[in-house]
Structures are given as C-alpha cells and as structure tokens.
Design a protein around this motif. Structure first.
Motif, PDB file in Angstrom:
ATOM      1  N   ALA A 147      23.523 -20.757   6.428  1.00 41.47           N
ATOM      2  CA  ALA A 147      23.451 -22.117   5.888  1.00 41.47           C
ATOM      3  C   ALA A 147      22.436 -22.244   4.760  1.00 41.47           C
ATOM      4  CB  ALA A 147      23.120 -23.099   7.008  1.00 41.47           C
ATOM      5  N   LEU A 148      21.617 -21.215   4.552  1.00 42.43           N
ATOM      6  CA  LEU A 148      20.585 -21.293   3.530  1.00 42.43           C
ATOM      7  C   LEU A 148      21.121 -20.869   2.163  1.00 42.43           C
ATOM      8  CD1 LEU A 148      17.538 -19.747   5.460  1.00 42.43           C
ATOM      9  CD2 LEU A 148      18.110 -22.166   5.143  1.00 42.43           C
ATOM     10  N   PRO A 149      20.547 -21.384   1.100  1.00 47.25           N
ATOM     11  CA  PRO A 149      20.965 -20.970  -0.249  1.00 47.25           C
ATOM     12  C   PRO A 149      20.633 -19.498  -0.497  1.00 47.25           C
ATOM     13  CG  PRO A 149      19.675 -23.006  -0.308  1.00 47.25           C
ATOM     14  CD  PRO A 149      19.538 -22.458   1.068  1.00 47.25           C
ATOM     15  N   LYS A 150      21.291 -18.912  -1.481  1.00 46.19           N
ATOM     16  CA  LYS A 150      20.994 -17.540  -1.863  1.00 46.19           C
ATOM     17  C   LYS A 150      19.548 -17.443  -2.345  1.00 46.19           C
ATOM     18  CE  LYS A 150      25.732 -16.425  -3.329  1.00 46.19           C
ATOM     19  NZ  LYS A 150      26.574 -15.984  -4.452  1.00 46.19           N
ATOM     20  N   GLY A 151      18.898 -16.326  -2.038  1.00 43.14           N
ATOM     21  CA  GLY A 151      17.529 -16.154  -2.483  1.00 43.14           C
ATOM     22  C   GLY A 151      16.756 -15.219  -1.577  1.00 43.14           C
ATOM     23  N   ILE A 152      15.437 -15.212  -1.750  1.00 48.20           N
ATOM     24  CA  ILE A 152      14.548 -14.341  -0.979  1.00 48.20           C
ATOM     25  C   ILE A 152      13.794 -15.179   0.049  1.00 48.20           C
ATOM     26  CG2 ILE A 152      12.567 -12.779  -1.090  1.00 48.20           C
ATOM     27  CD1 ILE A 152      13.422 -12.052  -3.913  1.00 48.20           C
ATOM     28  N   TYR A 153      13.763 -14.695   1.284  1.00 51.10           N
ATOM     29  CA  TYR A 153      13.073 -15.379   2.372  1.00 51.10           C
ATOM     30  C   TYR A 153      12.191 -14.372   3.112  1.00 51.10           C
ATOM     31  CZ  TYR A 153      16.572 -18.979   1.491  1.00 51.10           C
ATOM     32  OH  TYR A 153      17.362 -19.922   0.887  1.00 51.10           O
ATOM     33  N   LEU A 154      11.327 -14.902   3.959  1.00 57.84           N
ATOM     34  CA  LEU A 154      10.508 -14.084   4.837  1.00 57.84           C
ATOM     35  C   LEU A 154      10.928 -14.329   6.273  1.00 57.84           C
ATOM     36  CD1 LEU A 154       6.977 -14.802   3.300  1.00 57.84           C
ATOM     37  CD2 LEU A 154       8.516 -12.924   2.736  1.00 57.84           C
ATOM     38  N   MET A 155      11.029 -13.269   7.049  1.00 61.28           N
ATOM     39  CA  MET A 155      11.276 -13.402   8.482  1.00 61.28           C
ATOM     40  C   MET A 155      10.042 -12.923   9.224  1.00 61.28           C
ATOM     41  SD  MET A 155      14.161 -11.733  10.995  1.00 61.28           S
ATOM     42  CE  MET A 155      15.320 -13.072  10.957  1.00 61.28           C
ATOM     43  N   LYS A 156       9.396 -13.843   9.912  1.00 57.64           N
ATOM     44  CA  LYS A 156       8.235 -13.502  10.715  1.00 57.64           C
ATOM     45  C   LYS A 156       8.696 -13.178  12.127  1.00 57.64           C
ATOM     46  CE  LYS A 156       3.716 -15.138  12.283  1.00 57.64           C
ATOM     47  NZ  LYS A 156       2.736 -16.260  12.260  1.00 57.64           N
ATOM     48  N   VAL A 157       8.341 -11.995  12.598  1.00 59.44           N
ATOM     49  CA  VAL A 157       8.715 -11.549  13.936  1.00 59.44           C
ATOM     50  C   VAL A 157       7.456 -11.506  14.794  1.00 59.44           C
ATOM     51  CG1 VAL A 157       9.852  -9.760  15.296  1.00 59.44           C
ATOM     52  CG2 VAL A 157      10.549 -10.144  12.915  1.00 59.44           C
ATOM     53  N   GLU A 158       7.440 -12.326  15.844  1.00 57.45           N
ATOM     54  CA  GLU A 158       6.296 -12.366  16.759  1.00 57.45           C
ATOM     55  C   GLU A 158       6.642 -11.563  18.010  1.00 57.45           C
ATOM     56  OE1 GLU A 158       4.779 -16.415  17.339  1.00 57.45           O
ATOM     57  OE2 GLU A 158       6.110 -16.998  15.695  1.00 57.45           O
ATOM     58  N   PHE A 159       5.705 -10.706  18.425  1.00 58.21           N
ATOM     59  CA  PHE A 159       5.936  -9.845  19.578  1.00 58.21           C
ATOM     60  C   PHE A 159       5.193 -10.355  20.808  1.00 58.21           C
ATOM     61  CE2 PHE A 159       6.203  -7.051  15.802  1.00 58.21           C
ATOM     62  CZ  PHE A 159       7.555  -6.732  15.891  1.00 58.21           C
ATOM     63  N   ALA A 160       5.671  -9.926  21.961  1.00 63.42           N
ATOM     64  CA  ALA A 160       5.091 -10.364  23.230  1.00 63.42           C
ATOM     65  C   ALA A 160       3.653  -9.906  23.397  1.00 63.42           C
ATOM     66  CB  ALA A 160       5.943  -9.858  24.398  1.00 63.42           C
ATOM     67  N   ASP A 161       3.235  -8.857  22.691  1.00 58.28           N
ATOM     68  CA  ASP A 161       1.867  -8.358  22.825  1.00 58.28           C
ATOM     69  C   ASP A 161       0.872  -9.111  21.932  1.00 58.28           C
ATOM     70  OD1 ASP A 161       2.466  -7.451  20.298  1.00 58.28           O
ATOM     71  OD2 ASP A 161       2.237  -5.313  20.755  1.00 58.28           O
ATOM     72  N   GLY A 162       1.362 -10.158  21.259  1.00 57.96           N
ATOM     73  CA  GLY A 162       0.490 -10.973  20.425  1.00 57.96           C
ATOM     74  C   GLY A 162       0.445 -10.579  18.970  1.00 57.96           C
ATOM     75  N   THR A 177       5.992  -9.479   9.222  1.00 58.78           N
ATOM     76  CA  THR A 177       6.851 -10.317   8.392  1.00 58.78           C
ATOM     77  C   THR A 177       7.647  -9.429   7.449  1.00 58.78           C
ATOM     78  OG1 THR A 177       5.244 -12.120   8.505  1.00 58.78           O
ATOM     79  CG2 THR A 177       6.929 -12.274   6.802  1.00 58.78           C
ATOM     80  N   GLU A 178       8.951  -9.632   7.431  1.00 59.62           N
ATOM     81  CA  GLU A 178       9.846  -8.824   6.620  1.00 59.62           C
ATOM     82  C   GLU A 178      10.518  -9.683   5.554  1.00 59.62           C
ATOM     83  OE1 GLU A 178      10.041  -5.584   7.275  1.00 59.62           O
ATOM     84  OE2 GLU A 178       8.869  -5.660   9.114  1.00 59.62           O
ATOM     85  N   LYS A 179      10.728  -9.095   4.392  1.00 53.00           N
ATOM     86  CA  LYS A 179      11.442  -9.790   3.320  1.00 53.00           C
ATOM     87  C   LYS A 179      12.932  -9.618   3.521  1.00 53.00           C
ATOM     88  CE  LYS A 179      11.404  -8.013  -0.838  1.00 53.00           C
ATOM     89  NZ  LYS A 179      10.892  -7.609  -2.168  1.00 53.00           N
ATOM     90  N   ILE A 180      13.687 -10.722   3.456  1.00 56.79           N
ATOM     91  CA  ILE A 180      15.159 -10.659   3.573  1.00 56.79           C
ATOM     92  C   ILE A 180      15.787 -11.334   2.359  1.00 56.79           C
ATOM     93  CG2 ILE A 180      15.303 -10.446   6.073  1.00 56.79           C
ATOM     94  CD1 ILE A 180      15.650 -13.408   6.290  1.00 56.79           C
ATOM     95  N   ILE A 181      16.895 -10.795   1.930  1.00 63.82           N
ATOM     96  CA  ILE A 181      17.601 -11.322   0.762  1.00 63.82           C
ATOM     97  C   ILE A 181      18.924 -11.902   1.218  1.00 63.82           C
ATOM     98  CG2 ILE A 181      18.629 -10.721  -1.465  1.00 63.82           C
ATOM     99  CD1 ILE A 181      16.667  -8.355  -1.592  1.00 63.82           C
ATOM    100  N   LYS A 182      19.121 -13.191   0.929  1.00 60.32           N
ATOM    101  CA  LYS A 182      20.377 -13.873   1.269  1.00 60.32           C
ATOM    102  C   LYS A 182      21.311 -13.812   0.061  1.00 60.32           C
ATOM    103  CE  LYS A 182      23.550 -16.639   2.794  1.00 60.32           C
ATOM    104  NZ  LYS A 182      23.365 -18.086   2.692  1.00 60.32           N
ATOM    105  N   GLN A 183      22.489 -13.213   0.287  1.00 64.95           N
ATOM    106  CA  GLN A 183      23.471 -13.117  -0.795  1.00 64.95           C
ATOM    107  C   GLN A 183      24.342 -14.353  -0.862  1.00 64.95           C
ATOM    108  OE1 GLN A 183      25.488  -9.393   0.182  1.00 64.95           O
ATOM    109  NE2 GLN A 183      24.243  -8.307  -1.327  1.00 64.95           N
TER     110      GLN A 183
END
Length: 286
Positions: free
Chosen positions: A261-276, A280-286
């Motif tokens: 649902a998001l526009p094309k572009g560059i986003y960040l995905m923050k991944v939080e783990f159970a160990d605290g 953060t990974e860069k993702i590109i939406k086509q």
C-alpha cells in the motif's frame, strides 16, 4: 566524524552508533572556524571568540571573558553596542540524508535583564536546507525557561547562566545541504555567547559501502512490490516500517510485513528481537 562501516550485502545494515555531523567548540586559534562564516550590520560588533572580544588585562576584561566563556579556552560571543545590530554566525554545510534521529545541541549564556526582561535583543538558532538562502527558526531565547531572573529588580545585576539547548531535526531528514545559523538581533541589548555546537544522529545509511562481516539478519525480496520477509537466527519480537523522515508507518509483531500500500521509494525496516537488540534494514519498494 566517526566512520561507520556498512555491508556490501544486498541490504545495507543500519547501526545505532552516534554519528557526529557537525561539531565546534570554538577553541581554535582562528575565528570564525574553518567552514563557518559571519556577518554583521554594525561594523563595530561582530561574532568573535571571547579571548578577542574581551581582550586585555584589566579587571573588567577578565571578568567579562570569564563570564562569557562557557567551556574550554574560548566561546563564540558578540558584545553589546549602543545601537542596532543584526549579526550572524553560520555553520558549514552538512547532510541529513539517510540519517536517523538527528539532534542539534549547543550551550548558550546570556543575561536575563536586557535580553529577556527588557527584550532589547533576540538570539535565534535557525536552520537552512538550501545552503543559507532561506532560514527557519528552531529556537528563540525568549522562550527558553532555563534563563533565570534573580528577582532583585535591577537589570544590571541579573544573572548570566548557561543553558544547554537541544532541538530535534527529524523534520529535515533527507536534506543534503543543511546549515545552522546563530542570529543576534539587538539594539542596546547585552552580550551573549554560545559553545559546544553539535549535530548528532544515531545512525546513517551508507552510500559508499565497505566490507564487513555479513549480518545474520536480512530481508527479502528486496527490492519488493509488497511482501517483505525476514531471515534471522534470532527470535523476532516486532517489526516497524519507517519512512526517510523518521515517521513510523506501521508496526507488526509478525516476522514479515506487507508494504504494497506504500508508494514506491526507499524505507527502513526496524527489526526488534526478543533479547532486546534490534537492527534496521533498508528496503526498496518497486
């Protein structure tokens, strides 16, 4: 500036290490420091270091130099004058492209009486995103609650106290030609000084990447048209998708997400783990 090391894997990794984008303590022998510029409408009064403005061996010179030197051997200061003055001290350009959580901090000292109570002058901290053509005010000393009135009713004996100011620059993430300006606009007001100017971000996405040990976390497919999966050797607690201004667009407790649902572009995905911990990974939406 601290150097950050990034992966040559398909996705660039994000690190929470503080990154210094601008730092100046005005202790150098040259004023303005390299890359800084100054201007003033009153030829008798310009920004300079405290050791120059309040030079001399008299008791008054020493007292003023001690009063307005905030930290170290010098601070940036401008003295009062019995007339109007509009004087600016402008930082070098720096970039907020790809950073997260950038903040401006600085120390400032001024007297309550003439600058606030009588309001015969204003000191502003401003930001420009086009190299100094246009400016937006981030801070005005009139609204700073840290400056104190001693209550004796005499503006000539009021306190000169130091305040540490911090302003969030998240609204300017993505801008690549940023400057900070300290503008003194006064008429028969008082001297002021600033010190320890810094712009610090908690991390940066590299554009020039060098080798490092491959991360144990990756996202795929990347680029993607919508679905994003996480491959990791840790237990995932939650994921968040963040745009380049720092705004969180969605948050999920699942190990994958959908950004169709998001526009094309560059986003960040923050991944939080159970160990605290988190990454953060860069993702590109086509």
């Amino acid at each position: 500036m601290k150097k950050l090391i990034f992966s040559l894997a398909t996705v660039s990794c994000f690190y929470s290490n503080a990154q210094t984008l601008l730092s100046e303590n005005f202790d150098g022998a040259t004023f303005p420091p390299t890359g800084w510029t100054k201007s003033n409408t009153n030829t008798d009064r310009a920004w300079n270091s405290t050791s120059i403005v309040f030079s001399g061996t008299s008791a008054i010179s020493t007292e003023l130099r001690n009063r307005f030197t905030i930290n170290g051997s010098n601070s940036a200061t401008i003295d009062w004058v019995a007339g109007a003055n509009d004087a600016s001290l402008v930082s070098p350009s720096f970039s907020l492209a790809g950073v997260t959580n950038p903040k401006l901090t600085f120390k400032v000292k001024l007297g309550w009486g003439y600058m606030i109570s009588l309001n015969e002058g204003n000191l502003l901290a401003q930001i420009s995103t086009n190299g100094g053509t246009n400016w937006t005010t981030l801070w005005n000393e009139d609204s700073e609650t840290g400056f104190i009135d001693d209550g004796d009713g005499n503006v000539d004996t009021d306190l000169y106290n130091t305040v540490t100011v911090q302003r969030d620059l998240a609204a300017y993430i993505g801008q690549a030609n940023v400057k900070i300006r300290f503008q003194y606009v006064a008429d028969n007001a008082d001297a002021v000084s600033i010190d320890d100017v810094q712009v610090i971000a908690t991390g940066s996405l590299g554009t020039s990447e060098v080798l490092k040990a491959k991360s144990n976390t990756s996202v795929y497919p990347n680029p993607t048209k919508g679905e994003v999966n996480i491959k990791t050797d840790k237990k995932v607690k939650a994921t968040s998708v963040i745009d380049m201004s720092g705004k969180t667009l969605n948050r999920s407790e699942a190990g994958n997400t959908d950004i169709s649902a998001l526009p094309k572009g560059i986003y960040l995905m923050k991944v939080e783990f159970a160990d605290g911990t988190s990454t953060t990974e860069k993702i590109i939406k086509q």
